[in-house]
Design a protein around this motif. Structure first.
Motif, mmCIF file in Angstrom:
data_model
loop_
_atom_site.group_PDB
_atom_site.id
_atom_site.type_symbol
_atom_site.label_atom_id
_atom_site.label_comp_id
_atom_site.label_asym_id
_atom_site.label_seq_id
_atom_site.Cartn_x
_atom_site.Cartn_y
_atom_site.Cartn_z
ATOM 1 N N GLN A 202 -9.241 -2.883 -0.350
ATOM 2 C CA GLN A 202 -9.993 -1.977 0.503
ATOM 3 C C GLN A 202 -9.684 -0.520 0.189
ATOM 4 O O GLN A 202 -10.529 0.356 0.379
ATOM 5 N N GLN A 203 -8.484 -0.265 -0.285
ATOM 6 C CA GLN A 203 -8.098 1.105 -0.605
ATOM 7 C C GLN A 203 -8.109 1.384 -2.097
ATOM 8 O O GLN A 203 -8.198 2.535 -2.510
ATOM 9 N N TYR A 204 -7.995 0.335 -2.898
ATOM 10 C CA TYR A 204 -7.942 0.522 -4.343
ATOM 11 C C TYR A 204 -8.998 -0.351 -5.004
ATOM 12 O O TYR A 204 -8.820 -1.560 -5.183
ATOM 13 N N GLY A 205 -10.128 0.263 -5.345
ATOM 14 C CA GLY A 205 -11.224 -0.462 -5.958
ATOM 15 C C GLY A 205 -10.870 -1.065 -7.302
ATOM 16 O O GLY A 205 -11.534 -1.991 -7.780
ATOM 17 N N GLN A 206 -9.780 -0.546 -7.917
ATOM 18 C CA GLN A 206 -9.355 -1.096 -9.212
ATOM 19 C C GLN A 206 -9.055 -2.583 -9.098
ATOM 20 O O GLN A 206 -9.220 -3.341 -10.065
ATOM 21 N N ALA A 207 -8.606 -3.023 -7.926
ATOM 22 C CA ALA A 207 -8.259 -4.441 -7.734
ATOM 23 C C ALA A 207 -9.479 -5.319 -7.927
ATOM 24 O O ALA A 207 -9.434 -6.339 -8.630
ATOM 25 N N CYS A 208 -10.605 -4.938 -7.305
ATOM 26 C CA CYS A 208 -11.840 -5.730 -7.433
ATOM 27 C C CYS A 208 -12.394 -5.667 -8.854
ATOM 28 O O CYS A 208 -12.882 -6.671 -9.377
ATOM 29 N N ARG A 209 -12.336 -4.491 -9.471
ATOM 30 C CA ARG A 209 -12.865 -4.357 -10.829
ATOM 31 C C ARG A 209 -12.081 -5.232 -11.803
ATOM 32 O O ARG A 209 -12.657 -5.907 -12.663
ATOM 33 N N LEU B 154 0.820 -1.205 0.000
ATOM 34 C CA LEU B 154 0.000 0.000 0.000
ATOM 35 C C LEU B 154 0.858 1.261 0.000
ATOM 36 O O LEU B 154 0.524 2.251 -0.666
ATOM 37 N N ASP B 155 1.953 1.235 0.737
ATOM 38 C CA ASP B 155 2.850 2.394 0.757
ATOM 39 C C ASP B 155 3.434 2.659 -0.629
ATOM 40 O O ASP B 155 3.502 3.808 -1.081
ATOM 41 N N LEU B 156 3.863 1.579 -1.290
ATOM 42 C CA LEU B 156 4.451 1.731 -2.624
ATOM 43 C C LEU B 156 3.406 2.226 -3.628
ATOM 44 O O LEU B 156 3.710 3.084 -4.473
ATOM 45 N N LEU B 157 2.177 1.708 -3.534
ATOM 46 C CA LEU B 157 1.123 2.157 -4.443
ATOM 47 C C LEU B 157 0.788 3.618 -4.208
ATOM 48 O O LEU B 157 0.534 4.374 -5.158
ATOM 49 N N LYS B 158 0.793 4.036 -2.953
ATOM 50 C CA LYS B 158 0.504 5.435 -2.634
ATOM 51 C C LYS B 158 1.588 6.343 -3.199
ATOM 52 O O LYS B 158 1.293 7.409 -3.762
ATOM 53 N N GLU B 159 2.840 5.934 -3.034
ATOM 54 C CA GLU B 159 3.946 6.726 -3.576
ATOM 55 C C GLU B 159 3.835 6.833 -5.091
ATOM 56 O O GLU B 159 4.045 7.902 -5.678
ATOM 57 N N LEU B 160 3.503 5.717 -5.726
ATOM 58 C CA LEU B 160 3.366 5.710 -7.182
ATOM 59 C C LEU B 160 2.222 6.607 -7.624
ATOM 60 O O LEU B 160 2.327 7.354 -8.595
ATOM 61 N N GLU B 161 1.117 6.547 -6.872
ATOM 62 C CA GLU B 161 -0.060 7.342 -7.206
ATOM 63 C C GLU B 161 0.239 8.839 -7.133
ATOM 64 O O GLU B 161 -0.245 9.633 -7.942
#
Length: 210
Positions: free
Chosen positions: A168-175, A87-94
């Motif tokens: 839970q934080q990135y809905g793209q995963a479920c989609r 999650l930290d890495l995804l946030k940094e990337l975002e």
């Protein structure tokens, strides 16, 4: 109470070996303040579960001493906050770019999985694809099961979600997960329940495309 005490002692042994590397029975007994016989009983259980290994080490004087250490399997007994790092890495990337890098990452993951599993669906009817899809999800740790639905279609239920911490934080995963299932099944798929949204499971209704 006895089982709880034994578990506590075993946990202390494992933690001790994690921190100190390898130890003899005598060293462990002294540190824990219990008898060597008690230590050996716990070591036997840990060895049975493949969490422990031992080697004989020659001494400058006296008999060789058996030294015990943890196996690689025992590493899973200790906390692993992999999802926190993810999650930290995804946030940094975002935050690093203006576009939708996280969404693109999940799309690329979906495409990679499609290429990986597409051949397993070839030549199968819908029921066979549902069975294969369930097997694929089980290989990934989803604890999936399928059954025939009352309307003649199929139901796939997943009782575990390995990506829930991220989803839970990135809905793209479920989609992307839903798109993956639809594409592999070549069918109409509706998600009726979702673990990430508070459900007891993820549930998909599957029917032939009209």
């Amino acid at each position: 109470m006895k089982k709880a005490a034994e578990y506590s002692t075993r946990k202390q042994l494992v933690t001790m070996l994690k921190k100190q590397g390898s130890l003899s029975v005598n060293e462990m007994a002294k540190q824990l303040g219990i008898t060597e016989m008690a230590v050996r009983r716990h070591l036997n259980t840990l060895e049975r579960d493949a969490l422990l290994e031992s080697v004989l080490v020659r001494q400058a004087m006296g008999r060789p001493v058996r030294m015990y250490s943890l196996t690689g399997l025992a590493d899973e007994l200790f906390p692993k906050n992999y999802h926190v790092l993810t999650l930290d890495l995804l946030k940094e990337l975002e935050e690093a770019v203006d576009e939708d890098p996280v969404g693109n990452l999940f799309e690329r993951r979906k495409d990679r999985l499609l290429r990986k599993y597409k051949a397993r669906m070839e030549g199968k009817n819908l029921k066979q694809r549902v069975v294969e899809m369930t097997e694929i999800q089980n290989e990934q740790g989803y604890m999936a099961a399928w059954e025939i639905h009352e309307d003649g279609g199929f139901v796939i239920r997943e009782f575990n979600c390995p990506i829930s911490q991220v989803a839970q934080q990135y809905g793209q995963a479920c989609r992307c997960e839903l798109d993956l299932i639809r594409t592999l099944l070549e069918a109409e798929v509706k998600r009726k329940e979702c673990l990430v949204n508070g459900g007891n499971k993820c549930m998909y209704l599957v029917s032939n495309k009209i």
